[in-house]
Write a protein that holds these residues in place. Structure first.
Motif, PDB file in Angstrom:
ATOM      1  N   LEU A  65      73.861  39.113  -0.927  1.00 47.93           N
ATOM      2  CA  LEU A  65      75.046  39.494  -0.712  1.00 47.93           C
ATOM      3  C   LEU A  65      74.892  40.924  -1.177  1.00 47.93           C
ATOM      4  CD1 LEU A  65      78.054  39.461  -0.064  1.00 47.93           C
ATOM      5  CD2 LEU A  65      78.412  38.616  -2.441  1.00 47.93           C
ATOM      6  N   ALA A  66      74.411  41.304  -2.167  1.00 48.26           N
ATOM      7  CA  ALA A  66      74.230  42.559  -2.965  1.00 48.26           C
ATOM      8  C   ALA A  66      73.547  43.484  -1.923  1.00 48.26           C
ATOM      9  CB  ALA A  66      73.569  42.646  -4.265  1.00 48.26           C
ATOM     10  N   ALA A  67      72.429  42.975  -1.354  1.00 46.39           N
ATOM     11  CA  ALA A  67      71.568  43.716  -0.331  1.00 46.39           C
ATOM     12  C   ALA A  67      72.639  44.271   0.660  1.00 46.39           C
ATOM     13  CB  ALA A  67      70.623  43.154   0.134  1.00 46.39           C
ATOM     14  N   PHE A 116      65.683  46.210   9.289  1.00 51.83           N
ATOM     15  CA  PHE A 116      65.245  44.729   8.943  1.00 51.83           C
ATOM     16  C   PHE A 116      63.804  45.053   8.272  1.00 51.83           C
ATOM     17  CE2 PHE A 116      62.498  41.161   9.565  1.00 51.83           C
ATOM     18  CZ  PHE A 116      63.407  39.914   9.382  1.00 51.83           C
ATOM     19  N   PHE A 117      62.894  45.535   8.688  1.00 53.98           N
ATOM     20  CA  PHE A 117      61.564  45.619   7.870  1.00 53.98           C
ATOM     21  C   PHE A 117      61.525  46.643   6.799  1.00 53.98           C
ATOM     22  CE2 PHE A 117      60.230  44.190  12.289  1.00 53.98           C
ATOM     23  CZ  PHE A 117      59.567  42.809  11.884  1.00 53.98           C
ATOM     24  N   GLY A 118      62.756  47.610   6.865  1.00 53.72           N
ATOM     25  CA  GLY A 118      62.539  48.418   5.546  1.00 53.72           C
ATOM     26  C   GLY A 118      63.080  47.743   4.306  1.00 53.72           C
ATOM     27  N   ARG A 119      63.638  46.830   4.362  1.00 52.53           N
ATOM     28  CA  ARG A 119      63.976  45.702   3.175  1.00 52.53           C
ATOM     29  C   ARG A 119      63.069  45.205   2.485  1.00 52.53           C
ATOM     30  NH1 ARG A 119      67.433  45.065  -0.444  1.00 52.53           N
ATOM     31  NH2 ARG A 119      68.817  46.185   1.150  1.00 52.53           N
ATOM     32  N   PHE A 120      61.762  45.307   3.192  1.00 49.00           N
ATOM     33  CA  PHE A 120      60.563  44.667   2.601  1.00 49.00           C
ATOM     34  C   PHE A 120      59.575  45.879   2.059  1.00 49.00           C
ATOM     35  CE2 PHE A 120      62.079  41.690   5.495  1.00 49.00           C
ATOM     36  CZ  PHE A 120      62.130  40.559   4.759  1.00 49.00           C
ATOM     37  N   PHE A 127      66.394  53.835   1.427  1.00 57.81           N
ATOM     38  CA  PHE A 127      66.841  54.771   2.155  1.00 57.81           C
ATOM     39  C   PHE A 127      67.218  54.484   3.490  1.00 57.81           C
ATOM     40  CE2 PHE A 127      64.584  57.170  -1.247  1.00 57.81           C
ATOM     41  CZ  PHE A 127      65.370  57.902  -1.667  1.00 57.81           C
ATOM     42  N   ALA A 128      66.808  52.997   3.988  1.00 59.67           N
ATOM     43  CA  ALA A 128      67.117  53.093   5.537  1.00 59.67           C
ATOM     44  C   ALA A 128      68.386  52.892   5.997  1.00 59.67           C
ATOM     45  CB  ALA A 128      66.440  51.585   5.535  1.00 59.67           C
ATOM     46  N   ALA A 129      69.321  52.576   5.026  1.00 59.09           N
ATOM     47  CA  ALA A 129      70.702  52.499   5.203  1.00 59.09           C
ATOM     48  C   ALA A 129      71.386  53.969   5.347  1.00 59.09           C
ATOM     49  CB  ALA A 129      71.502  51.663   4.062  1.00 59.09           C
ATOM     50  N   GLY A 147      72.120  42.336   7.802  1.00 58.27           N
ATOM     51  CA  GLY A 147      72.169  40.985   7.131  1.00 58.27           C
ATOM     52  C   GLY A 147      71.119  40.135   7.019  1.00 58.27           C
ATOM     53  N   LEU A 148      70.511  40.082   8.492  1.00 55.07           N
ATOM     54  CA  LEU A 148      69.307  39.363   8.521  1.00 55.07           C
ATOM     55  C   LEU A 148      68.183  39.690   7.515  1.00 55.07           C
ATOM     56  CD1 LEU A 148      68.933  39.060  12.490  1.00 55.07           C
ATOM     57  CD2 LEU A 148      69.512  37.171  11.031  1.00 55.07           C
ATOM     58  N   GLY A 149      67.769  41.020   7.301  1.00 60.95           N
ATOM     59  CA  GLY A 149      66.801  41.533   6.574  1.00 60.95           C
ATOM     60  C   GLY A 149      67.278  40.994   4.974  1.00 60.95           C
ATOM     61  N   GLY A 150      68.396  41.243   4.626  1.00 56.41           N
ATOM     62  CA  GLY A 150      68.967  40.822   3.307  1.00 56.41           C
ATOM     63  C   GLY A 150      68.626  39.437   3.254  1.00 56.41           C
TER      64      GLY A 150
END
Length: 214
Positions: A65-67, A116-120, A127-129, A147-150
């Motif tokens: 949720l925080a992500a 998506f992959f920036g989350r990892f 900075f992706a967002a 949402g999927l990445g988080g």
């Protein structure tokens, strides 16, 4: 990551502030601030496994949720502030109007993968967002991939730390480094490709954005 956040410090903070701390740190990191979100997620999962202060499901849910919340705030900041700043001052760093439109076009074509992959990846996670917002990526597509990445990120690292214990540090460190190196190589290759195909990309961007009325 801020150097003041040592593992012992994070563990103590988790004992004092619990899931509110986890939510705040991951949200701020997702907005673009240099915070130890992934490290704290692992710490919270280990705390859940050893001291049973809260469940691992709560850890994963709060982290995801925080992500999502932080990334959406970062997206709004990038779209409302980053886009005008790029248009006003971009020319000073060789970001012409044509190049900005290429960036917008590329983010519409490949922004989902970046989000998506920036989350990892440590650097991209922060900075992706902001980049998605500044390049005016469609919000609905951003929200889906964000949402999927988080959820996947929180589930993998949260459950991994919960099941593997302290061994997760031996895995997460090298994996994170490899992903960062892959991202750097991808950026270098992308820049070289852009330089060799800049005019063609500008033509495609102009045509695609004109068809969308932008």
């Amino acid at each position: 990551m801020l150097s003041i956040f040592t593992p012992d410090t994070l563990h103590h903070l988790m004992q004092s502030y619990g899931l509110w701390l986890l939510f705040s740190v991951i949200m701020l990191e997702s907005m673009g601030l240099p915070m130890p979100g992934e490290t704290l997620l692992v710490t919270a999962a280990l705390y859940a496994a050893t001291e049973h202060g809260f469940s691992i499901y709560a850890v994963i849910g709060v982290a995801a949720l925080a992500a999502v919340v932080g990334d959406n705030l970062g997206y709004l900041i990038g779209r409302s502030v980053g886009w005008p700043l790029l248009h006003r001052y971009g020319r000073y760093v060789h970001l012409t109007a044509a190049r900005l439109r290429v960036g917008q076009y590329l983010f519409q074509q490949h922004g989902g993968k970046i989000v998506f992959f920036g989350r990892f990846v440590a650097f991209l996670r922060a900075f992706a967002a902001l980049l998605a917002g500044a390049n005016r990526m469609h919000w609905s597509h951003f929200l889906l991939m964000n949402g999927l990445g988080g959820v996947v990120w929180a589930t993998l690292f949260g459950s991994g730390a919960y099941l593997l214990g302290d061994q997760i540090h031996r895995i997460a460190g090298p994996v994170g480094l490899v992903l960062l190196l892959v991202a750097i190589v991808a950026i270098v290759v992308g820049l070289r490709f852009f330089r060799h195909h800049e005019k063609e990309l500008e033509r495609r961007a102009e045509a695609a954005l004109a068809a969308q009325g932008e």
